[in-house]
Structure formats: structure tokens, C-alpha cells
Motif scaffolding. Structure first.
Motif, short mmCIF file in Angstrom:
data_model
loop_
_atom_site.label_atom_id
_atom_site.label_comp_id
_atom_site.label_asym_id
_atom_site.label_seq_id
_atom_site.Cartn_x
_atom_site.Cartn_y
_atom_site.Cartn_z
N GLU A 101 0.83 -1.21 0.00
CA GLU A 101 0.00 0.00 0.00
C GLU A 101 0.86 1.25 0.00
N ARG A 102 1.93 1.27 0.81
CA ARG A 102 2.82 2.44 0.85
C ARG A 102 3.50 2.64 -0.51
N LEU A 103 3.92 1.55 -1.13
CA LEU A 103 4.55 1.66 -2.45
C LEU A 103 3.56 2.16 -3.50
N GLU A 104 2.34 1.64 -3.47
CA GLU A 104 1.33 2.10 -4.41
C GLU A 104 1.00 3.57 -4.18
N GLU A 105 0.94 3.97 -2.92
CA GLU A 105 0.67 5.36 -2.57
C GLU A 105 1.77 6.26 -3.11
N SER A 106 3.02 5.87 -2.90
CA SER A 106 4.13 6.71 -3.34
C SER A 106 4.21 6.75 -4.86
N SER A 107 3.81 5.69 -5.55
CA SER A 107 3.87 5.74 -7.00
C SER A 107 2.71 6.52 -7.59
N SER A 108 1.62 6.70 -6.84
CA SER A 108 0.52 7.50 -7.36
C SER A 108 0.78 8.99 -7.17
N HIS A 109 1.71 9.34 -6.29
CA HIS A 109 2.09 10.74 -6.08
C HIS A 109 3.33 11.01 -6.92
N GLY A 110 3.27 12.00 -7.74
CA GLY A 110 4.47 12.46 -8.42
C GLY A 110 5.12 11.46 -9.34
N HIS A 111 4.38 10.64 -10.03
CA HIS A 111 4.91 9.75 -11.06
C HIS A 111 6.02 8.85 -10.55
N GLU A 112 5.72 7.99 -9.61
CA GLU A 112 6.64 6.97 -9.10
C GLU A 112 7.72 7.50 -8.17
N TYR A 113 7.61 8.68 -7.68
CA TYR A 113 8.64 9.19 -6.82
C TYR A 113 8.20 9.02 -5.38
N SER A 114 9.20 8.86 -4.50
CA SER A 114 8.86 8.64 -3.11
C SER A 114 8.45 9.93 -2.40
#
Length: 157
Positions: free
Chosen positions: A50-63
Motif C-alpha cells: 500500500e505504501r509503495l502504491e501510494e508513493s507511485s501515485s504521487h508524483g509519477h513513481e517518486y517517493s
């Protein structure tokens, strides 16, 4: 059911439980505890996904959630890059992207204390061999952010 068949099932189940124990790094000995540990391990994996999916939905795959906007001006572009966190080294990465595009920095304001905010007016220099549009500038800045983010993630791991 014969005793040998029952023994085969028991042996098979024991093997599966031991495999589950090793995969989930459980230190428990009894079956129930191993299954509880496995359940916790699965929950941890789900949270990580979920955290990885969240970070990829923000700012085009950026953490980091980083906003980029580019406006076309009469002779160049107004580029804004914003993050609610400080981003050491990001300024250099973005300026390198400008250089690769053949853009000169005509004016710039930058804040790197509690957050990161860069406002740049970039104009095409005389050595530029090809025209660049606002979308191309934005894509180059996003790529610079991606490379910066990946190199920072590699250093932290």
C-alpha cells in the motif's frame, strides 16, 4: 483411512508448516504460533505494498510528493518545483536537466529550508540545436527528480 496415508498427510503438513515458518522468518515452534506469525507477516507485506502504491501515485513513481509546473513565456519558460520537504541535492539535479535541454537560467528563486521551492525563468541559449516546448521541459524536470529520488533511495538502503 490407513495409518500410512495419515502419516503421509501429517508429514506433508509438517513440511508445509516448516516452509511457512522459514519464509516468514518465524521463530515459533508450535503450529498455531507459526500461523499467527505468518498472518502478521502477510499484514506487514500488505502495508508495504500500500505504501509503495501510494508513493507511485504521487508524483509519477517518486517517493516524495513533488509538484512541477511549467508555463511558456515570451522567450523561455517559468518552471516551478515544489515539495513540502527539504530535498538536499535536488536543485543540482534540476539545473543539470536545464543544461541538458540547452536552457539558460535567466532568473531563479530557491528555498531549501523546511521545504523545497524552486522558481526559475529559463531561456533557450544560442547553442541549442532543437526547439523545446513546455511539456518537454516538464518531462526533463520530472526525469531529473526521478533520478535524484532513486539515487537518494539507494543511499538510504
Amino acid at each position: 483411512m490407513s495409518n500410512s496415508r495419515r502419516e503421509q498427510k501429517r508429514t506433508s503438513l509438517y513440511g508445509k508448516i516448516q516452509h511457512l515458518r522459514s519464509v516468514t522468518h518465524s521463530t515459533s515452534v508450535n503450529k498455531t504460533s507459526i500461523i499467527v506469525d505468518a498472518s502478521k507477516y502477510i499484514e506487514e507485506l500488505k502495508d508495504k505494498v500500500e505504501r509503495l502504491e501510494e508513493s507511485s501515485s504521487h508524483g509519477h513513481e517518486y517517493s516524495l510528493p513533488i509538484e512541477v509546473s511549467v508555463e511558456t513565456l515570451k522567450r523561455g519558460f517559468l518552471i516551478n518545483v515544489y515539495s513540502d520537504r527539504n530535498c538536499p541535492g535536488l536543485l543540482v539535479s534540476v539545473l543539470e536537466a536545464f543544461d541538458e535541454l540547452g536552457l539558460d537560467v535567466l532568473d531563479a528563486k530557491v528555498s531549501c529550508s523546511d521545504n523545497f521551492h524552486l522558481e526559475v525563468v529559463g531561456g533557450e541559449n544560442e547553442e541549442q540545436k532543437f526547439g523545446v516546448d513546455a511539456q518537454g521541459v516538464k518531462q526533463a524536470v520530472l526525469e531529473a527528480i526521478k533520478k535524484w529520488s532513486e539515487s537518494n533511495n539507494d543511499e538510504q538502503e
